[in-house]
Motif scaffolding. Structure first.
Motif, short mmCIF file in Angstrom:
data_model
loop_
_atom_site.label_atom_id
_atom_site.label_comp_id
_atom_site.label_asym_id
_atom_site.label_seq_id
_atom_site.Cartn_x
_atom_site.Cartn_y
_atom_site.Cartn_z
N PRO A 111 0.67 -1.27 -0.33
CA PRO A 111 -0.24 -0.27 -0.32
C PRO A 111 0.43 1.41 0.27
CG PRO A 111 0.04 -0.92 3.07
CD PRO A 111 0.61 -1.64 1.57
N GLU A 112 0.62 2.57 -0.71
CA GLU A 112 1.45 3.23 -1.06
C GLU A 112 0.27 5.03 -1.65
OE1 GLU A 112 4.83 2.63 -4.04
OE2 GLU A 112 4.83 0.34 -2.70
N ILE A 113 1.50 5.83 -1.24
CA ILE A 113 0.89 6.44 -1.82
C ILE A 113 1.40 7.95 -3.47
CG2 ILE A 113 0.89 9.21 -1.23
CD1 ILE A 113 -1.52 7.78 0.73
N VAL A 114 0.29 8.29 -3.79
CA VAL A 114 0.80 8.31 -5.15
C VAL A 114 0.55 9.55 -5.16
CG1 VAL A 114 1.03 8.25 -8.18
CG2 VAL A 114 0.54 6.09 -6.83
N PHE A 115 1.64 10.63 -6.17
CA PHE A 115 1.93 11.75 -6.59
C PHE A 115 1.89 11.84 -8.22
CE2 PHE A 115 4.17 12.90 -2.05
CZ PHE A 115 3.36 12.75 -1.60
N LYS A 116 1.50 13.19 -8.32
CA LYS A 116 1.11 13.13 -9.96
C LYS A 116 1.15 15.06 -10.14
CE LYS A 116 -0.29 14.29 -14.17
NZ LYS A 116 -1.22 14.61 -15.24
N LEU A 117 2.48 14.74 -10.27
CA LEU A 117 3.54 16.56 -9.93
C LEU A 117 2.87 17.20 -11.25
CD1 LEU A 117 7.31 15.67 -10.03
CD2 LEU A 117 5.97 16.20 -8.55
N ALA A 118 2.44 18.71 -11.42
CA ALA A 118 1.58 19.49 -11.62
C ALA A 118 2.69 20.17 -12.97
CB ALA A 118 0.43 19.93 -11.14
N THR A 119 3.95 20.71 -11.52
CA THR A 119 5.00 21.83 -12.59
C THR A 119 6.52 20.94 -12.56
OG1 THR A 119 4.84 22.90 -10.22
CG2 THR A 119 3.40 23.88 -12.12
N THR A 120 7.14 21.70 -12.67
CA THR A 120 8.60 20.63 -13.23
C THR A 120 9.29 21.52 -11.31
OG1 THR A 120 9.21 19.68 -14.76
CG2 THR A 120 10.35 20.13 -14.08
N PRO A 121 10.01 20.82 -10.95
CA PRO A 121 10.66 20.95 -9.71
C PRO A 121 11.56 21.82 -9.72
CG PRO A 121 9.53 19.05 -9.15
CD PRO A 121 9.57 19.34 -10.71
N TRP A 249 4.02 1.48 3.28
CA TRP A 249 3.82 1.85 4.42
C TRP A 249 3.63 0.49 5.12
CZ3 TRP A 249 -0.03 6.66 6.28
CH2 TRP A 249 0.46 6.99 5.10
N THR A 250 3.99 -0.92 4.90
CA THR A 250 3.58 -2.22 5.02
C THR A 250 4.75 -2.70 4.51
OG1 THR A 250 1.99 -2.90 3.64
CG2 THR A 250 1.14 -1.74 5.61
N ASP A 251 4.42 -4.31 4.88
CA ASP A 251 5.54 -5.08 4.75
C ASP A 251 5.33 -4.92 3.25
OD1 ASP A 251 7.91 -6.64 3.78
OD2 ASP A 251 8.29 -8.22 5.78
N ALA A 252 5.77 -6.11 1.97
CA ALA A 252 5.42 -6.25 1.22
C ALA A 252 4.30 -8.04 1.13
CB ALA A 252 6.30 -6.47 0.08
N TYR A 253 3.69 -8.12 1.09
CA TYR A 253 2.89 -9.07 1.38
C TYR A 253 2.35 -10.51 0.34
CZ TYR A 253 1.84 -7.80 6.59
OH TYR A 253 2.47 -6.89 7.10
N PRO A 254 2.99 -11.78 -0.19
CA PRO A 254 2.19 -12.26 -0.79
C PRO A 254 0.91 -12.44 -1.37
CG PRO A 254 4.51 -13.61 0.47
CD PRO A 254 3.82 -12.00 0.74
N VAL A 255 0.82 -12.69 -2.79
CA VAL A 255 0.10 -12.42 -2.97
C VAL A 255 -0.88 -13.60 -3.91
CG1 VAL A 255 -0.70 -10.02 -3.38
CG2 VAL A 255 -0.75 -10.95 -5.18
N GLN A 256 -1.95 -14.24 -3.62
CA GLN A 256 -2.55 -15.40 -4.96
C GLN A 256 -3.59 -15.19 -5.08
OE1 GLN A 256 -2.67 -18.47 -1.89
NE2 GLN A 256 -0.22 -18.71 -1.12
N ARG A 257 -4.12 -15.96 -6.27
CA ARG A 257 -5.60 -16.00 -7.01
C ARG A 257 -6.48 -16.16 -5.69
NH1 ARG A 257 -1.64 -18.32 -10.74
NH2 ARG A 257 -1.81 -17.17 -12.82
N GLY A 258 -7.45 -16.23 -6.07
CA GLY A 258 -8.58 -15.69 -4.89
C GLY A 258 -8.46 -14.96 -4.02
N GLN A 259 -7.72 -14.34 -3.19
CA GLN A 259 -7.55 -13.33 -1.98
C GLN A 259 -8.26 -11.94 -2.94
OE1 GLN A 259 -3.00 -12.90 -1.18
NE2 GLN A 259 -3.71 -14.74 -0.08
N THR A 260 -8.96 -11.68 -1.68
CA THR A 260 -8.38 -9.62 -1.68
C THR A 260 -8.42 -8.86 -0.50
OG1 THR A 260 -10.90 -10.10 -2.58
CG2 THR A 260 -10.75 -8.14 -2.11
N TRP A 261 -7.60 -8.00 -1.48
CA TRP A 261 -7.14 -7.42 -0.20
C TRP A 261 -7.12 -6.24 -0.04
CZ3 TRP A 261 -2.60 -8.75 2.39
CH2 TRP A 261 -1.80 -9.70 1.92
#
Length: 278
Positions: A111-121, A249-261
């Motif tokens: 789980p992460e936070i994403v930003f979109k840049l509107a202008t160039t820093p 924000w957490t550890d990276a957890y293995p995922v499998q078909r049939g799961q919902t996160w």
């Protein structure tokens, strides 16, 4: 590294296309971080020649609580980054999505936070200056993949292998107000997220984390990337229009078909995400 970097880049691209594992390059020779980015530049060039369109960047190993868990000979204790592409980024309708695991090598969820840049820093942008460049933020799941057996690698191996990036599924973007930008670092530092896995039989809380774990905040993580890129002339600096996902924000957890996160936030007005794997 030039000849080897080309060879390693093609091996990684082939492993990704064929969904096959390969030994970490660091098992046969010492690789510096600069070597990893040298390979990554070759990976980028080949990917673009094959029709991929860079969309932005992903950050990895920004969560200090996870540094002791990764790396074989020594902990990975600094951020890494890699490009993301049109083909690996999509938006989830109504913050819900379905993701195929076909061809995904040892997939895990972050789980992460994403930003979109509107202008160039500006090159010397401060944290507040950087916040002023952001158009919107969103919650996202990054599905990370690993071509190295048992997720064992050194930092340079991870950098070379697309930064371990697989797919980025982005939730509803929230355009930032002036007041939010002014306080963005503190807002995200004080927020938390929970991550749960649901199956037909059970619901399990797998992890929780805080924005402050991500190099003090996801905004700070982007600032650290901005500083790093000034030392890497082979790569373009951050520019308007880029999407940047800032690390788990957490550890990276293995995922499998049939799961919902499922995720839920506290301390920040962002909806959680629901993602089912098939």
């Amino acid at each position: 590294m030039s000849t080897k970097a080309n060879r390693y880049a093609h091996q990684l691209i082939d492993a990704r296309a064929r969904a096959r594992l390969l030994p970490p390059f660091s098992t046969s020779e010492v690789l510096l971080l600069s070597d990893g980015y040298d390979i990554a530049k070759r990976v980028l060039d080949v990917s673009i020649s094959q029709g991929e369109v860079p969309k932005g960047r992903k950050l990895g190993f920004t969560n200090r609580t996870l540094w002791p868990k990764y790396g074989v000979n020594e902990p990975i204790d600094a951020l890494i980054w890699a490009h993301i592409f049109d083909s690996t980024v999509r938006f989830a309708d109504d913050n819900r999505g379905i993701q195929s695991l076909e061809g995904a090598l040892q997939p895990r969820i972050e789980p992460e936070i994403v930003f979109k840049l509107a202008t160039t820093p500006d090159p010397d942008a401060s944290i507040n200056d950087l916040a002023d460049c952001i158009e919107w933020m969103a919650h996202a799941f990054e599905i990370v993949v690993c071509p190295y057996p048992d997720w064992k690698f050194e930092a340079a191996d991870a950098i070379a292998a697309f930064g371990l990036h697989g797919t980025l599924i982005i939730g509803e973007p929230h355009v930032l107000s002036t007041a939010t930008r002014r306080n963005l670092g503190d807002i995200l530092a004080n927020a938390s997220v929970s991550l749960s896995c649901c199956t037909d039989e059970s619901v399990t809380l797998c992890g929780a984390g805080f924005g402050s774990d991500v190099l003090d905040s996801p905004l700070h993580a982007v600032w650290h990337l901005h500083q790093l890129l000034k030392t890497q002339p082979d790569f373009a600096p951050l520019t308007a229009g880029e999407i940047i996902t800032t690390g788990t924000w957490t550890d990276a957890y293995p995922v499998q078909r049939g799961q919902t996160w499922v995720t839920a936030f506290s301390g920040v007005t962002l909806p959680g995400l629901t993602l089912s794997f098939v």
